[in-house]
Design an enzyme around this catalytic site. Structure first.
Site, PDB file in Angstrom:
ATOM      1  N   ALA A 132     -28.531  -7.023  13.049  1.00 21.05           N
ATOM      2  CA  ALA A 132     -27.601  -6.535  14.074  1.00 21.05           C
ATOM      3  C   ALA A 132     -26.252  -7.209  13.862  1.00 21.05           C
ATOM      4  O   ALA A 132     -26.177  -8.303  13.316  1.00 21.05           O
ATOM      5  CB  ALA A 132     -28.154  -6.871  15.459  1.00 21.05           C
ATOM      6  N   GLU A 192     -34.439 -13.909  13.393  1.00 19.75           N
ATOM      7  CA  GLU A 192     -33.873 -13.997  14.737  1.00 19.75           C
ATOM      8  C   GLU A 192     -34.138 -15.338  15.408  1.00 19.75           C
ATOM      9  O   GLU A 192     -33.328 -15.820  16.189  1.00 19.75           O
ATOM     10  CB  GLU A 192     -34.424 -12.874  15.614  1.00 19.75           C
ATOM     11  CG  GLU A 192     -33.890 -11.490  15.290  1.00 19.75           C
ATOM     12  CD  GLU A 192     -34.669 -10.784  14.212  1.00 19.75           C
ATOM     13  OE1 GLU A 192     -35.354 -11.435  13.417  1.00 19.75           O
ATOM     14  OE2 GLU A 192     -34.566  -9.542  14.162  1.00 19.75           O
ATOM     15  N   GLU A 219     -36.190  -4.204  10.604  1.00 17.49           N
ATOM     16  CA  GLU A 219     -36.767  -3.332  11.644  1.00 17.49           C
ATOM     17  C   GLU A 219     -36.486  -1.873  11.317  1.00 17.49           C
ATOM     18  O   GLU A 219     -37.343  -1.008  11.518  1.00 17.49           O
ATOM     19  CB  GLU A 219     -36.224  -3.730  13.008  1.00 17.49           C
ATOM     20  CG  GLU A 219     -36.765  -5.098  13.455  1.00 17.49           C
ATOM     21  CD  GLU A 219     -36.248  -5.530  14.807  1.00 17.49           C
ATOM     22  OE1 GLU A 219     -35.012  -5.713  14.926  1.00 17.49           O
ATOM     23  OE2 GLU A 219     -37.042  -5.678  15.734  1.00 17.49           O
ATOM     24  N   GLY A 230     -32.627  -6.798  12.325  1.00 12.61           N
ATOM     25  CA  GLY A 230     -32.637  -5.359  12.587  1.00 12.61           C
ATOM     26  C   GLY A 230     -32.689  -4.542  11.315  1.00 12.61           C
ATOM     27  O   GLY A 230     -33.168  -3.411  11.315  1.00 12.61           O
TER      28      GLY A 230
HETATM   29  N1  T1G Z   1     -23.419  -9.890  11.840  1.00  7.31           N
HETATM   30  C1  T1G Z   1     -22.087 -10.034  11.656  1.00  7.31           C
HETATM   31  N2  T1G Z   1     -21.533 -10.675  10.591  1.00  7.31           N
HETATM   32  C2  T1G Z   1     -22.383 -11.186   9.681  1.00  7.31           C
HETATM   33  C3  T1G Z   1     -23.787 -11.070   9.802  1.00  7.31           C
HETATM   34  C4  T1G Z   1     -24.298 -10.382  10.948  1.00  7.31           C
HETATM   35  N3  T1G Z   1     -25.605 -10.214  11.137  1.00  7.31           N
HETATM   36  N4  T1G Z   1     -24.357 -11.695   8.735  1.00  7.31           N
HETATM   37  C5  T1G Z   1     -23.338 -12.170   7.990  1.00  7.31           C
HETATM   38  N5  T1G Z   1     -22.152 -11.868   8.550  1.00  7.31           N
HETATM   39  C6  T1G Z   1     -20.840 -12.188   8.012  1.00  7.31           C
HETATM   40  C7  T1G Z   1     -20.604 -13.705   7.969  1.00  7.31           C
HETATM   41  O1  T1G Z   1     -20.128 -14.164   9.210  1.00  7.31           O
HETATM   42  C8  T1G Z   1     -19.567 -13.800   6.870  1.00  7.31           C
HETATM   43  O2  T1G Z   1     -18.327 -13.383   7.454  1.00  7.31           O
HETATM   44  C9  T1G Z   1     -19.969 -12.696   5.898  1.00  7.31           C
HETATM   45  O3  T1G Z   1     -20.783 -11.776   6.653  1.00  7.31           O
HETATM   46  C10 T1G Z   1     -20.787 -13.231   4.730  1.00  7.31           C
HETATM   47  O4  T1G Z   1     -21.874 -13.970   5.307  1.00  7.31           O
HETATM   48  C11 T1G Z   1     -32.045  -6.560  16.869  1.00  7.31           C
HETATM   49  C12 T1G Z   1     -31.074  -8.947  17.187  1.00  7.31           C
HETATM   50  C13 T1G Z   1     -26.884 -11.880   4.971  1.00  7.31           C
HETATM   51  C14 T1G Z   1     -28.029 -13.841   3.927  1.00  7.31           C
HETATM   52  O5  T1G Z   1     -29.576 -13.483  11.145  1.00  7.31           O
HETATM   53  O6  T1G Z   1     -28.286 -14.690   6.864  1.00  7.31           O
HETATM   54  O7  T1G Z   1     -30.817  -8.386  13.820  1.00  7.31           O
HETATM   55  O8  T1G Z   1     -17.070 -15.525   7.044  1.00  7.31           O
HETATM   56  O9  T1G Z   1     -21.199 -16.199   4.370  1.00  7.31           O
HETATM   57  O10 T1G Z   1     -24.067 -16.635   2.194  1.00  7.31           O
HETATM   58  O11 T1G Z   1     -33.842  -7.741  16.053  1.00  7.31           O
HETATM   59  O12 T1G Z   1     -25.025 -13.775   6.082  1.00  7.31           O
HETATM   60  O13 T1G Z   1     -16.861 -13.590   5.437  1.00  7.31           O
HETATM   61  O14 T1G Z   1     -15.884 -13.432   7.766  1.00  7.31           O
HETATM   62  O15 T1G Z   1     -23.507 -15.811   5.327  1.00  7.31           O
HETATM   63  O16 T1G Z   1     -24.042 -14.307   1.088  1.00  7.31           O
HETATM   64  C15 T1G Z   1     -30.356 -11.099  12.217  1.00  7.31           C
HETATM   65  C16 T1G Z   1     -27.472 -13.354   9.202  1.00  7.31           C
HETATM   66  C17 T1G Z   1     -29.327 -10.776  13.229  1.00  7.31           C
HETATM   67  C18 T1G Z   1     -28.770 -12.559   9.112  1.00  7.31           C
HETATM   68  C19 T1G Z   1     -25.614 -13.363   3.447  1.00  7.31           C
HETATM   69  N6  T1G Z   1     -29.759 -11.273  10.926  1.00  7.31           N
HETATM   70  N7  T1G Z   1     -26.767 -13.377   7.951  1.00  7.31           N
HETATM   71  O17 T1G Z   1     -25.372 -14.724   3.174  1.00  7.31           O
HETATM   72  O18 T1G Z   1     -22.824 -14.697   3.156  1.00  7.31           O
HETATM   73  S1  T1G Z   1     -30.029 -10.585  14.855  1.00  7.31           S
HETATM   74  C20 T1G Z   1     -29.397 -12.496  10.482  1.00  7.31           C
HETATM   75  C21 T1G Z   1     -27.222 -14.111   6.878  1.00  7.31           C
HETATM   76  C22 T1G Z   1     -30.909  -9.131  14.745  1.00  7.31           C
HETATM   77  C23 T1G Z   1     -32.469  -7.510  15.823  1.00  7.31           C
HETATM   78  C24 T1G Z   1     -31.797  -8.845  15.914  1.00  7.31           C
HETATM   79  C25 T1G Z   1     -26.308 -14.169   5.694  1.00  7.31           C
HETATM   80  C26 T1G Z   1     -26.741 -13.290   4.517  1.00  7.31           C
HETATM   81  P1  T1G Z   1     -16.929 -14.017   6.891  1.00  7.31           P
HETATM   82  P2  T1G Z   1     -22.350 -15.296   4.576  1.00  7.31           P
HETATM   83  P3  T1G Z   1     -24.061 -15.140   2.311  1.00  7.31           P
END
Ligand code: T1G
Length: 671
Positions: free
Chosen positions: A63, A125, A105, A102
């Site tokens: 998400a 999450e 999902e 998500g």
């Molecule tokens: N939302 C918004 N921005 C995100 C993002 C996200 N989920 N994930 C990464 N970014 C941005 C981050 O801030 C950075 O921005 C850029 O992308 C590169 O990220 C309903 C509720 C995918 C493994 O927890 O683990 O889904 O600094 O530096 O090292 O059940 O990002 O460039 O402006 O980390 O290559 C669940 C979170 C959400 C995954 C890539 N998902 N992201 O790693 O790059 S909750 C997560 C990561 C959810 C549902 C629930 C990592 C990555 P900027 P980065 P990276």
């Protein structure tokens, strides 16, 4: 569909490709495009199946965290998942990069999943204080069983595509082009009715599976709300009809999402990324680092060496004393062998690392290293003499770094003729494990040297935070304030055990007195220099120098467990008597206030002095260098969540005048 989604055809197969850089976060626009695409595929008579793919470097990474904290917008992710799964024609997920949260999902709502061999799939999450909120806890146990679902969701650790294939989360690993493979899968599935995950059964398991899992990970789950909710939701998948389990999951998810732990952990997520953005430096030219030199083979030097070796950077390890060098090499080998036995590293990688370290007792061997990290004794005279020599022998363009924890980097740089090449790289012990790296900027440190330090930090798996050059930089300066308050309370009547318990109940793994005993009370102390002016010095004078001597603030029996010490108590009481201090009891709330808020006040000063760039940087330092409980966001975030005006009130109630720096922040807060 706008530019966020592309619709192409591969014969009778429609391919919907989403493109929302940088990680295809599932924004409102993405959710709309997905619902529209599935409906279009259903409506077009000559489409027999749909492939959902992503452009760029990864499948949906979850998400869009930037939408959190704002009102939810439709279509909700649950609607997207239900629309996909309810489609009358097969929908196939083409997964590359990381299908997370998500994103996974959405993939599980699809009727089939084809993944690139290098893809990772996970539901992280829990690291955000959440649980999956779009049927994840109901779909996953139906695909992989309860035990695997518990690990993937409650621990938040992704699995590789091959493992996902083995456990039934992925149907195929794509050989060659991913979308082609997904289309082929779609063609083979087109004639059969869609295989809906929700129609499968999640096999129940015995109660002790849940019990054992919770007990095994009790330490990791300490203080967190989400893991318990996740375990209950997975269990519900084996006991309730899908719709009921999904409804329950959604209710709990929304509660967690509105809670303080999600707010704090989202702050941490963005703070750790923000720390790497240094104004005027970010994206700047960096120097090439192919080889490293380390000076000193003690605990820090060998830990730093392992950090470089583990990232594939060969190291020339210099140690003046051959016996110490031998000990350092033995420690490096022991740690690498430990990594192999724990599965963190393959034997080949460990052997490759070991063959990449060149031990030497001749400093000239460092001459060709691209970066040299000095990790010698924390004494300015020793560092000055090392850097005077380094300045001459290191090749032009080499970066000269000191691992100093407190000392003046400009004084160190000043003995070389190349202060622009000098920087502080303050690692935290054990340097091969702790993620924090304080990058200390000297008055003359060149911008490209700072840019190189940040790039190198990411390469060796560290989280770098920029610090100005002042005593103790960011973390240790605040640690000194906490230690001062803790020891003052011990003199005033609080027992070390009570103070430690209060901080450990707040979420730290170890309180200040246990930590002091572990590190050694005699750091920087010598019998000759002792003045007996602190309780630490008094304890050292009595031979109580910490766990290593079997006695410090606590007594240590052979099991190394800390036991309250009559002798230490008598020494502290004597110290109080000598100073005419009347001792009294403390309540836990007052102890916690005195441990936390003076640190926050010091953090405000660090910001005002320009030593720390941002409040969130200070949080990142404490979260990754000192074990601040992540679910509270870090010292500055925790103070903000408490309310800065309330923090200043509590400081005054303790008889501590808040600094102007903190008052200014508090006034902005209440403006
Ligand atoms: N939302 C918004 N921005 C995100 C993002 C996200 N989920 N994930 C990464 N970014 C941005 C981050 O801030 C950075 O921005 C850029 O992308 C590169 O990220 C309903 C509720 C995918 C493994 O927890 O683990 O889904 O600094 O530096 O090292 O059940 O990002 O460039 O402006 O980390 O290559 C669940 C979170 C959400 C995954 C890539 N998902 N992201 O790693 O790059 S909750 C997560 C990561 C959810 C549902 C629930 C990592 C990555 P900027 P980065 P990276």
């Amino acid at each position: 569909m706008g530019d966020i989604a592309a619709w192409t055809r591969n014969g009778a197969i429609a391919v919907l490709t989403l493109d929302n850089p940088p990680v295809n976060a599932i924004s409102q626009a993405v959710r709309s495009a997905l619902v529209e695409g599935v409906k279009r595929a259903a409506a077009e008579p000559d489409v027999s199946a749909l492939v959902i793919a992503c452009a760029g470097r990864t499948f949906f990474a979850g998400a869009d965290l930037k939408e959190f904290g704002k009102p939810s917008t439709e279509p909700f992710l649950t609607e997207v998942v239900d629309t996909i799964e309810g489609a009358g024609k097969p929908v196939i997920a083409a997964i590359h990069g990381s299908a997370l949260g998500g994103g996974l999902e959405i993939a599980m709502a699809c009727h089939y999943r084809v993944a690139h061999a290098d893809a990772r799939l996970g539901l992280p999450e829990v690291t955000l204080g959440l649980m999956p909120g779009a049927r994840g806890t109901q779909h996953l146990p139906r695909l992989v069983g309860v035990s695997k679902a518990l690990e993937i969701i409650a621990l938040g650790e992704p699995v590789s595509a091959p493992e996902a294939r083995t456990i039934g989360l992925v149907d195929e690993i794509a050989e060659g082009d991913l979308v082609e493979a997904a289309c082929a899968k779609a063609r083979s599935a087109a004639d059969a009715p869609p295989r809906r995950t929700r129609e499968r059964v999640a096999q129940p398991v015995s109660d002790d599976i849940y019990e054992q899992f919770s007990q095994r990970h009790a330490k990791k789950f300490r203080g967190l709300d989400a893991p318990k909710a996740i375990i209950a939701s997975i269990r519900a998948a084996t006991e309730l009809p899908f719709e009921d389990g999904a409804r329950r999951e959604r209710d709990i998810f929304l509660k967690l999402r509105a809670g303080p732990q999600n707010e704090a952990l989202r702050h941490v997520f963005f703070a750790e990324r923000e720390a790497g953005k240094v104004p005027g430096i970010e994206g700047g030219e960096a120097r090439v680092i192919e080889t490293a030199g380390v000076i000193g083979s003690g605990t820090m030097g060998s830990g730093i060496t392992i950090a470089f070796l583990s990232a594939g950077i060969p190291v020339t390890l210099y140690e003046r004393d051959p016996a110490a060098l031998k000990r350092g090499l033995a420690h490096i080998r022991m740690v690498l062998d430990g990594n192999v036995s724990s599965g963190r590293m393959t034997r080949e990688a460990a052997d490759r690392a070991l063959s990449a370290v060149q031990p030497t007792s001749d400093m000239a061997a460092l001459a060709n290293a691209d970066v040299i990290v000095e990790a010698a004794y924390e004494r300015m005279d020793i560092k000055r003499s090392i850097f005077a020599e380094l300045g001459e022998l290191a090749k032009p363009g080499a970066i000269l770094a000191s691992n100093t924890s407190y000392l003046d980097l400009d004084e160190i740089a000043g003995v070389t003729s190349r202060p622009a090449d000098v920087i502080g790289l303050h690692f935290f012990s054990p340097a091969n494990i702790m993620k924090l790296l304080e990058v200390v900027r000297g008055r003359e440190t060149a911008p490209d040297v700072i840019a190189t330090a940040f790039k190198l930090a990411k390469r060796i798996g560290k989280i770098a935070v920029l610090s100005g050059n002042a005593w103790g930089f960011i973390g240790n300066r605040m640690l000194a304030v906490r230690r001062e308050q803790a020891e003052a309370m011990a003199v005033e009547g609080a027992s070390p055990a009570q103070v430690d318990r209060v901080l450990e109940n707040f979420g730290f793994a170890m309180g200040p007195f246990r930590m002091g005993d572990l590190a050694g009370l005699d750091l920087g102390w010598t019998p000759e220099s002792s003045t007996g002016s602190t309780i630490r010095e008094r304890l050292c004078e009595a031979g109580r120098r910490g766990q290593k001597t079997g006695a410090g603030f606590y007594d240590y029996r052979d099991d190394r467990k800390p036991a309250p010490s009559q002798e230490a108590e008598a020494i502290i009481a004597g110290f109080a008597r000598d100073r005419g201090i009347t001792r009294s009891s403390f309540d836990d709330a007052e102890i916690l206030d005195r441990l936390l808020w003076p640190m926050v006040d010091e953090g405000a000063k660090l910001l005002a002095e320009g030593i720390a760039l941002r409040e969130s940087d200070i949080d990142v330092v404490w979260l990754n260098g000192y074990g601040w409980p992540r679910w509270t966001g870090g010292p500055m975030f925790h103070a903000r969540q408490t309310g800065l005006p309330e923090v200043t009130r509590r400081l005054r109630a303790l008889g501590i005048a808040p600094s102007d720096a903190l008052m200014n922040l508090a006034n902005e807060d209440s403006a």
